[in-house]
Scaffold this motif. Structure first.
Motif, PDB file in Angstrom:
ATOM      1  N   PRO A  21      26.699 -36.101 -11.660  1.00 15.36           N
ATOM      2  CA  PRO A  21      25.782 -36.543 -10.670  1.00 15.36           C
ATOM      3  C   PRO A  21      25.505 -35.458  -9.722  1.00 15.36           C
ATOM      4  O   PRO A  21      24.580 -35.280  -8.718  1.00 15.36           O
ATOM      5  CB  PRO A  21      26.151 -37.808 -10.067  1.00 15.36           C
ATOM      6  N   SER A  22      26.550 -34.160  -9.610  1.00 17.54           N
ATOM      7  CA  SER A  22      26.153 -33.202  -8.733  1.00 17.54           C
ATOM      8  C   SER A  22      25.466 -32.091  -9.457  1.00 17.54           C
ATOM      9  O   SER A  22      24.984 -31.085  -8.492  1.00 17.54           O
ATOM     10  CB  SER A  22      27.686 -32.559  -8.604  1.00 17.54           C
ATOM     11  N   VAL A  23      25.002 -32.310 -10.692  1.00 22.34           N
ATOM     12  CA  VAL A  23      23.987 -31.331 -11.323  1.00 22.34           C
ATOM     13  C   VAL A  23      22.546 -31.450 -10.888  1.00 22.34           C
ATOM     14  O   VAL A  23      22.016 -32.746 -10.659  1.00 22.34           O
ATOM     15  CB  VAL A  23      23.944 -31.653 -12.767  1.00 22.34           C
ATOM     16  N   LEU A  24      21.751 -30.677 -10.112  1.00 21.18           N
ATOM     17  CA  LEU A  24      20.576 -30.584  -9.472  1.00 21.18           C
ATOM     18  C   LEU A  24      19.765 -29.616 -10.303  1.00 21.18           C
ATOM     19  O   LEU A  24      20.274 -28.513 -10.556  1.00 21.18           O
ATOM     20  CB  LEU A  24      20.564 -30.293  -8.240  1.00 21.18           C
ATOM     21  N   LEU A  25      18.337 -29.876 -10.480  1.00 19.91           N
ATOM     22  CA  LEU A  25      17.720 -28.696 -10.910  1.00 19.91           C
ATOM     23  C   LEU A  25      16.566 -28.487 -10.211  1.00 19.91           C
ATOM     24  O   LEU A  25      16.113 -29.220  -9.043  1.00 19.91           O
ATOM     25  CB  LEU A  25      16.771 -29.308 -12.330  1.00 19.91           C
ATOM     26  N   LEU A  26      16.281 -27.093  -9.887  1.00 23.36           N
ATOM     27  CA  LEU A  26      15.197 -26.702  -8.989  1.00 23.36           C
ATOM     28  C   LEU A  26      14.527 -25.449  -9.291  1.00 23.36           C
ATOM     29  O   LEU A  26      15.088 -24.607 -10.275  1.00 23.36           O
ATOM     30  CB  LEU A  26      15.875 -26.494  -7.554  1.00 23.36           C
ATOM     31  N   GLY A  27      13.116 -25.342  -9.062  1.00 28.99           N
ATOM     32  CA  GLY A  27      12.318 -24.243  -9.656  1.00 28.99           C
ATOM     33  C   GLY A  27      10.777 -24.570  -9.686  1.00 28.99           C
ATOM     34  O   GLY A  27      10.579 -25.546  -9.088  1.00 28.99           O
ATOM     35  N   GLU A  28       9.994 -23.462  -9.746  1.00 26.24           N
ATOM     36  CA  GLU A  28       8.647 -23.686  -9.627  1.00 26.24           C
ATOM     37  C   GLU A  28       7.993 -24.400 -10.688  1.00 26.24           C
ATOM     38  O   GLU A  28       8.382 -24.294 -11.572  1.00 26.24           O
ATOM     39  CB  GLU A  28       8.005 -22.236  -9.415  1.00 26.24           C
ATOM     40  N   ASP A  29       7.462 -25.586 -10.126  1.00 25.04           N
ATOM     41  CA  ASP A  29       6.593 -26.459 -11.207  1.00 25.04           C
ATOM     42  C   ASP A  29       7.519 -27.266 -12.212  1.00 25.04           C
ATOM     43  O   ASP A  29       7.191 -27.595 -13.274  1.00 25.04           O
ATOM     44  CB  ASP A  29       5.406 -25.708 -11.984  1.00 25.04           C
ATOM     45  N   ILE A  30       8.896 -26.974 -12.107  1.00 25.64           N
ATOM     46  CA  ILE A  30       9.611 -27.917 -12.969  1.00 25.64           C
ATOM     47  C   ILE A  30       9.623 -29.448 -12.988  1.00 25.64           C
ATOM     48  O   ILE A  30      10.031 -29.850 -14.087  1.00 25.64           O
ATOM     49  CB  ILE A  30      11.008 -27.377 -12.997  1.00 25.64           C
ATOM     50  N   GLY A  31       9.087 -29.876 -11.983  1.00 23.71           N
ATOM     51  CA  GLY A  31       9.114 -31.473 -11.966  1.00 23.71           C
ATOM     52  C   GLY A  31       8.233 -32.237 -12.445  1.00 23.71           C
ATOM     53  O   GLY A  31       8.141 -32.450 -13.832  1.00 23.71           O
ATOM     54  N   GLN A  32       6.795 -32.305 -11.681  1.00 22.22           N
ATOM     55  CA  GLN A  32       5.910 -32.942 -12.548  1.00 22.22           C
ATOM     56  C   GLN A  32       5.240 -32.388 -13.690  1.00 22.22           C
ATOM     57  O   GLN A  32       4.844 -33.026 -14.667  1.00 22.22           O
ATOM     58  CB  GLN A  32       4.681 -33.146 -11.139  1.00 22.22           C
ATOM     59  N   LEU A  33       5.254 -30.966 -13.657  1.00 23.30           N
ATOM     60  CA  LEU A  33       4.610 -30.192 -14.649  1.00 23.30           C
ATOM     61  C   LEU A  33       5.762 -30.155 -16.028  1.00 23.30           C
ATOM     62  O   LEU A  33       5.064 -29.871 -17.095  1.00 23.30           O
ATOM     63  CB  LEU A  33       4.401 -28.968 -14.302  1.00 23.30           C
ATOM     64  N   GLY A  35       7.716 -27.586 -15.879  1.00 22.99           N
ATOM     65  CA  GLY A  35       7.948 -26.086 -16.085  1.00 22.99           C
ATOM     66  C   GLY A  35       6.642 -25.601 -16.991  1.00 22.99           C
ATOM     67  O   GLY A  35       6.243 -26.025 -17.873  1.00 22.99           O
ATOM     68  N   VAL A  36       6.581 -24.339 -16.885  1.00 20.38           N
ATOM     69  CA  VAL A  36       5.490 -23.590 -17.648  1.00 20.38           C
ATOM     70  C   VAL A  36       5.735 -23.663 -19.342  1.00 20.38           C
ATOM     71  O   VAL A  36       4.865 -23.901 -19.907  1.00 20.38           O
ATOM     72  CB  VAL A  36       5.480 -22.077 -17.294  1.00 20.38           C
ATOM     73  N   PHE A  37       6.992 -23.659 -19.721  1.00 21.19           N
ATOM     74  CA  PHE A  37       7.162 -23.875 -21.024  1.00 21.19           C
ATOM     75  C   PHE A  37       7.586 -25.161 -21.277  1.00 21.19           C
ATOM     76  O   PHE A  37       8.189 -25.346 -22.595  1.00 21.19           O
ATOM     77  CB  PHE A  37       8.293 -22.639 -21.436  1.00 21.19           C
ATOM     78  N   ARG A  38       7.572 -26.141 -20.442  1.00 23.44           N
ATOM     79  CA  ARG A  38       8.146 -27.536 -20.839  1.00 23.44           C
ATOM     80  C   ARG A  38       9.483 -27.674 -20.978  1.00 23.44           C
ATOM     81  O   ARG A  38       9.804 -28.807 -21.652  1.00 23.44           O
ATOM     82  CB  ARG A  38       7.129 -27.995 -21.850  1.00 23.44           C
ATOM     83  N   VAL A  39      10.392 -26.846 -20.552  1.00 28.33           N
ATOM     84  CA  VAL A  39      11.734 -26.945 -20.827  1.00 28.33           C
ATOM     85  C   VAL A  39      12.393 -28.361 -19.960  1.00 28.33           C
ATOM     86  O   VAL A  39      13.112 -28.995 -20.598  1.00 28.33           O
ATOM     87  CB  VAL A  39      12.553 -25.783 -20.493  1.00 28.33           C
ATOM     88  N   PRO A  76      23.812 -26.437  -8.949  1.00 28.26           N
ATOM     89  CA  PRO A  76      22.340 -26.228  -9.101  1.00 28.26           C
ATOM     90  C   PRO A  76      22.021 -25.656 -10.334  1.00 28.26           C
ATOM     91  O   PRO A  76      22.912 -24.573 -10.720  1.00 28.26           O
ATOM     92  CB  PRO A  76      21.995 -25.388  -7.822  1.00 28.26           C
ATOM     93  N   VAL A  77      21.074 -25.888 -10.869  1.00 29.77           N
ATOM     94  CA  VAL A  77      20.444 -25.139 -12.118  1.00 29.77           C
ATOM     95  C   VAL A  77      19.234 -24.772 -11.482  1.00 29.77           C
ATOM     96  O   VAL A  77      18.175 -25.389 -11.803  1.00 29.77           O
ATOM     97  CB  VAL A  77      20.496 -25.912 -13.250  1.00 29.77           C
ATOM     98  N   CYS A  78      18.782 -23.245 -11.481  1.00 30.14           N
ATOM     99  CA  CYS A  78      17.468 -22.740 -11.012  1.00 30.14           C
ATOM    100  C   CYS A  78      16.815 -22.062 -12.221  1.00 30.14           C
ATOM    101  O   CYS A  78      17.322 -21.633 -13.166  1.00 30.14           O
ATOM    102  CB  CYS A  78      17.996 -21.444 -10.145  1.00 30.14           C
ATOM    103  N   GLU A  79      15.407 -22.775 -12.242  1.00 33.75           N
ATOM    104  CA  GLU A  79      14.658 -21.881 -13.108  1.00 33.75           C
ATOM    105  C   GLU A  79      13.871 -20.838 -12.554  1.00 33.75           C
ATOM    106  O   GLU A  79      13.274 -20.830 -11.362  1.00 33.75           O
ATOM    107  CB  GLU A  79      13.653 -22.813 -13.771  1.00 33.75           C
ATOM    108  N   ILE A  80      13.814 -19.766 -12.924  1.00 35.18           N
ATOM    109  CA  ILE A  80      12.846 -18.298 -12.790  1.00 35.18           C
ATOM    110  C   ILE A  80      11.796 -18.568 -13.819  1.00 35.18           C
ATOM    111  O   ILE A  80      12.014 -18.340 -14.735  1.00 35.18           O
ATOM    112  CB  ILE A  80      13.419 -17.098 -12.743  1.00 35.18           C
ATOM    113  N   GLN A  81      10.761 -18.817 -13.065  1.00 38.06           N
ATOM    114  CA  GLN A  81       9.584 -19.102 -14.097  1.00 38.06           C
ATOM    115  C   GLN A  81       9.281 -17.894 -15.343  1.00 38.06           C
ATOM    116  O   GLN A  81       9.106 -18.224 -16.366  1.00 38.06           O
ATOM    117  CB  GLN A  81       8.183 -19.244 -13.186  1.00 38.06           C
TER     118      GLN A  81
END
Length: 322
Positions: A21-33, A35-39, A76-81
């Protein structure tokens, strides 16, 4: 099950979110979209916006926020687009993520994963195709890993999330949609290289997108009566020297392949270690086949710039000419 690398990464991140439960994801457009590559497709719907967070357009802020979250006990797991967008965050990665554990005498851990698609081959516009791995592999305090298959993508992302060390996780974007089998178990530690094809006459060493090129070359060499072993480094820092050196000692020849530019690249470090520790086993100088020492080219010139099978085969022929 045969799945794409995108699906394998998605399933791996899903497992990480379910397990811890401590794992979090954050980045540009990773939520509703997703991610650009839909990961990250579907993860916000299942885990909520508090755990799969859309960030502002600001890579320094993404990684900076991840540093603070890690200090408060999160993973945290960050996505760089795109790979070319990572440079605004280099200060955070190099001066904070890589150094805080050492600076604190081991008292502070920063279990942060920075995911980024990298490499070329998809016809992207400027700043959307880069190979920045040498910057990070040169930085003490960071793990730098990259996957070449859906199986490794699925299991390596989970291992990276579990790691107590900050990890740069490089995803070869032109391999995103190539399907492959994903096994039920993780069969290698994150820092270990993999011998993906056995051979006796020469060792081809690659990582990420270049592994497929190495395998294609090995097939062509087999038709010519040459037995080529292929090693996938998987981890660029730390390097699994034992696996690489063991292969070269068996075959006596080595060719290293990567998309990044030649000078001061990962291939130079691998070649130096081979020359230093397996010199008396070599039948020929270690060869490197890489991108050129120029800025990444426009998309129409990608094929000429990237190390393809013809250039690798020519290097193989040169090693047998000695």
């Amino acid at each position: 099950m045969s799945v794409s690398m995108v699906r394998a990464l998605n399933d791996g991140l899903r497992r990480a979110l379910e397990t811890d439960p401590s794992v979090l994801l954050l980045g540009e457009d990773i939520g509703q979209l997703g991610g650009v590559f839909r990961v990250t497709d579907g993860l916000r719907k299942d885990f909520g916006e508090d755990r799969v967070m859309d960030s502002p357009l600001g890579e320094a802020g993404i990684v900076g926020a991840a540093v603070g979250l890690a200090l408060r006990g999160y993973r945290p797991v960050c996505e760089i687009q795109f790979d070319g967008f990572t440079f605004p965050a280099v200060n955070q990665i190099v001066t904070q993520l890589a150094k805080l554990r050492h600076r604190s005498g081991g008292a502070l851990a920063l279990p942060v994963v920075v995911r980024m698609p990298y490499g070329g081959g998809i016809g992207s516009i400027e700043h959307h195709s880069e190979s920045p791995e040498a910057y990070f592999a040169h930085t003490a305090g960071l793990k730098v890993v990259t996957c070449a298959t859906p199986h490794d993508a699925h299991w390596m992302i989970q291992a990276a999330v579990r790691s107590p060390d900050p990890t740069v996780f490089l995803e070869p974007k032109r391999r995103y949609w190539v399907k492959g089998e994903v096994g039920e178990h993780d069969d290698l530690p994150l820092e270990r290289a993999r011998v993906v094809r056995g051979g006796t006459d020469l060792t081809l060493i690659g990582y990420g997108p270049s592994v497929a090129t190495c395998l294609a070359v090995a097939d062509q060499c087999s038709a010519q009566g040459r037995s080529v072993e292929v090693v996938d480094l998987r981890s660029l820092s730390p390097l699994d020297s034992d696996t690489v050196l063991g292969s070269v000692r068996r075959t006596g020849r080595a060719v290293i392949v990567h998309e990044a530019s030649l000078s001061h690249g990962v291939g130079a470090e691998v070649a130096a270690r081979i020359q230093d520790e397996a010199f008396y086993h070599l039948e020929a100088p270690v060869a490197r086949v890489t991108g050129y020492d120029t800025p990444y080219p426009p998309s129409r010139l990608e094929r000429a710039w990237l190390p393809g099978t013809d250039r690798v085969l020519a290097a193989v022929d040169r090693t047998f000419g000695h």
